[in-house]
Design an enzyme around this catalytic site. Sequence first.
Site, PDB file in Angstrom:
ATOM      1  N   TRP A 166       0.821  -1.217   0.000  1.00 39.90           N
ATOM      2  CA  TRP A 166       0.000   0.000   0.000  1.00 39.90           C
ATOM      3  C   TRP A 166       0.846   1.253   0.000  1.00 39.90           C
ATOM      4  O   TRP A 166       0.558   2.217  -0.715  1.00 39.90           O
ATOM      5  CB  TRP A 166      -1.013  -0.039   1.142  1.00 39.90           C
ATOM      6  N   ASP A 172      -1.733   6.508   6.239  1.00 41.94           N
ATOM      7  CA  ASP A 172      -2.822   5.694   5.686  1.00 41.94           C
ATOM      8  C   ASP A 172      -3.213   4.700   6.771  1.00 41.94           C
ATOM      9  O   ASP A 172      -2.513   3.721   7.006  1.00 41.94           O
ATOM     10  CB  ASP A 172      -2.330   4.974   4.414  1.00 41.94           C
ATOM     11  N   LYS A 222     -13.096  -1.637   6.217  1.00 42.46           N
ATOM     12  CA  LYS A 222     -12.435  -2.670   7.025  1.00 42.46           C
ATOM     13  C   LYS A 222     -12.950  -2.614   8.456  1.00 42.46           C
ATOM     14  O   LYS A 222     -13.512  -3.580   8.958  1.00 42.46           O
ATOM     15  CB  LYS A 222     -10.927  -2.512   6.968  1.00 42.46           C
TER      16      LYS A 222
HETATM   17  C1  LIG Z   1      -3.901   0.120   3.759  1.00 40.94           C
HETATM   18  C2  LIG Z   1      -4.754   0.338   2.550  1.00 40.94           C
HETATM   19  N1  LIG Z   1      -4.652   1.495   1.886  1.00 40.94           N
HETATM   20  C3  LIG Z   1      -5.399   1.740   0.789  1.00 40.94           C
HETATM   21  C4  LIG Z   1      -6.286   0.811   0.310  1.00 40.94           C
HETATM   22  C5  LIG Z   1      -7.092   1.112  -0.915  1.00 40.94           C
HETATM   23  O1  LIG Z   1      -8.402   1.367  -0.574  1.00 40.94           O
HETATM   24  P1  LIG Z   1      -9.555   1.494  -1.659  1.00 40.94           P
HETATM   25  O2  LIG Z   1      -9.617   0.215  -2.422  1.00 40.94           O
HETATM   26  O3  LIG Z   1     -10.766   1.757  -0.820  1.00 40.94           O
HETATM   27  O4  LIG Z   1      -9.243   2.643  -2.533  1.00 40.94           O
HETATM   28  C6  LIG Z   1      -6.440  -0.401   0.978  1.00 40.94           C
HETATM   29  C7  LIG Z   1      -7.399  -1.409   0.469  1.00 40.94           C
HETATM   30  O5  LIG Z   1      -7.430  -2.552   0.852  1.00 40.94           O
HETATM   31  C8  LIG Z   1      -5.642  -0.645   2.119  1.00 40.94           C
HETATM   32  O6  LIG Z   1      -5.726  -1.811   2.777  1.00 40.94           O
END
Ligand SMILES: Cc1ncc(COP(=O)(O)O)c(C=O)c1O
Length: 369
Positions: free
Chosen positions: A101, A176, A200
């Site tokens: 991520w 994040d 989540k």
């Molecule tokens: C830590 C983290 N950041 C960002 C995201 C991306 O999120 P989204 O798919 O809602 O854009 C996720 C998705 O699983 C994630 O686990």
Amino acid sequence: MNRPYNFSAGPAAIPEEVLQQAAAEMLDWHGSGMGVMEMSHRGKEFISIYENAEADLRELLGVPAHFKILFMQGGGIAENAIVPLNLSRAGVVDFVVTGSWSQKSAKEAAKYASESHIAATAKDSGYTTIPAPDSWQLSRGASYVHICSNETIHGVEFQELPDLKALGSDAPLVVDFSSHVASRSIDWSRVGLAFGGAQKNIGPAGLTIVIVREDLLGHALPACPSAFDYQIVADNDSMFNTPPTWGIYMAGLTFQWLKRQREGDLSGVAAMEARNIAKAKLFYDYVDQSSFYVNKVAANCRSRMNIPFFLRDESRNEAFLAGAKQAGLLQLKGHKSVGGMRASIYNAMPIAGVQALIAYMQDFEQRKA
Ligand SMILES: Cc1ncc(COP(=O)(O)O)c(C=O)c1O
């Protein structure tokens, strides 16, 4: 009816009480004659839902008054662009890469910042460690430093947010926190901005939470879309465009559920944190003593929320997953980039769910191949 235990990484399990309340209120919210999905976001009914959700989140996370809480759309992936559009000032931004991520975030920011600088990376360890903060090569004058405080795919979690000031940096920290928000307390004195998708630990997909220090507003690049300009979103109480009303309502129900949680003398997020520590310890202790299963993440940065684990004999993966499903243990398959299994044990997972998973794993180990 006992529902199965759902170990999905996201969209993930929602507390049953929350689902039941939403079902009961589906056709007629509090005698209004309308379901929440049918309400104007500017009507008094929805405004009360929004205001309560915001106030409850502020209370639960202890968010100081000089931070704005924004309810947006686009998820973490959109924030990978929206954050640099608002905060980079087209300068250098620093990233600490601890898994998929943060790596994705660094790549996207390079479109808007003059440089997306990798201050540290755990790539060589296969993302099983977090580089020690005093080894980070922070840029002088960076617009911000970005970390992913819980890497959902690799199962790596910061146990403490870095103190950038102590590292000699004046840059704001961007976090994040998508996959562990509301699972533990946050030291806001170390944070400039935190963002996360709701799907989540908070509710259904479609809602993104952004919590931003007020002095960071008002610096968006000219090309930043108005709907993504934090200043505009804040000035309009997250209603510059139609907000994700259903997501905000469901998040609000989850916040009320969180406020009702108790562990001994603790309540709310502190109670959840105590429970999450106990759940994670139970699971890691079991895997560590086993010669059949393994987790590869360094002990000091193991996630309490997302636990990747492997069968030492990977030829039995499919049988493991099929048996788990039959035993009422759902969505345990690991992310395709890592393989193996992953148990996501967010706030909504009771300790009984972890116990049921361990009981199944013991049973599976006993069976003949
Ligand atoms: C830590 C983290 N950041 C960002 C995201 C991306 O999120 P989204 O798919 O809602 O854009 C996720 C998705 O699983 C994630 O686990």
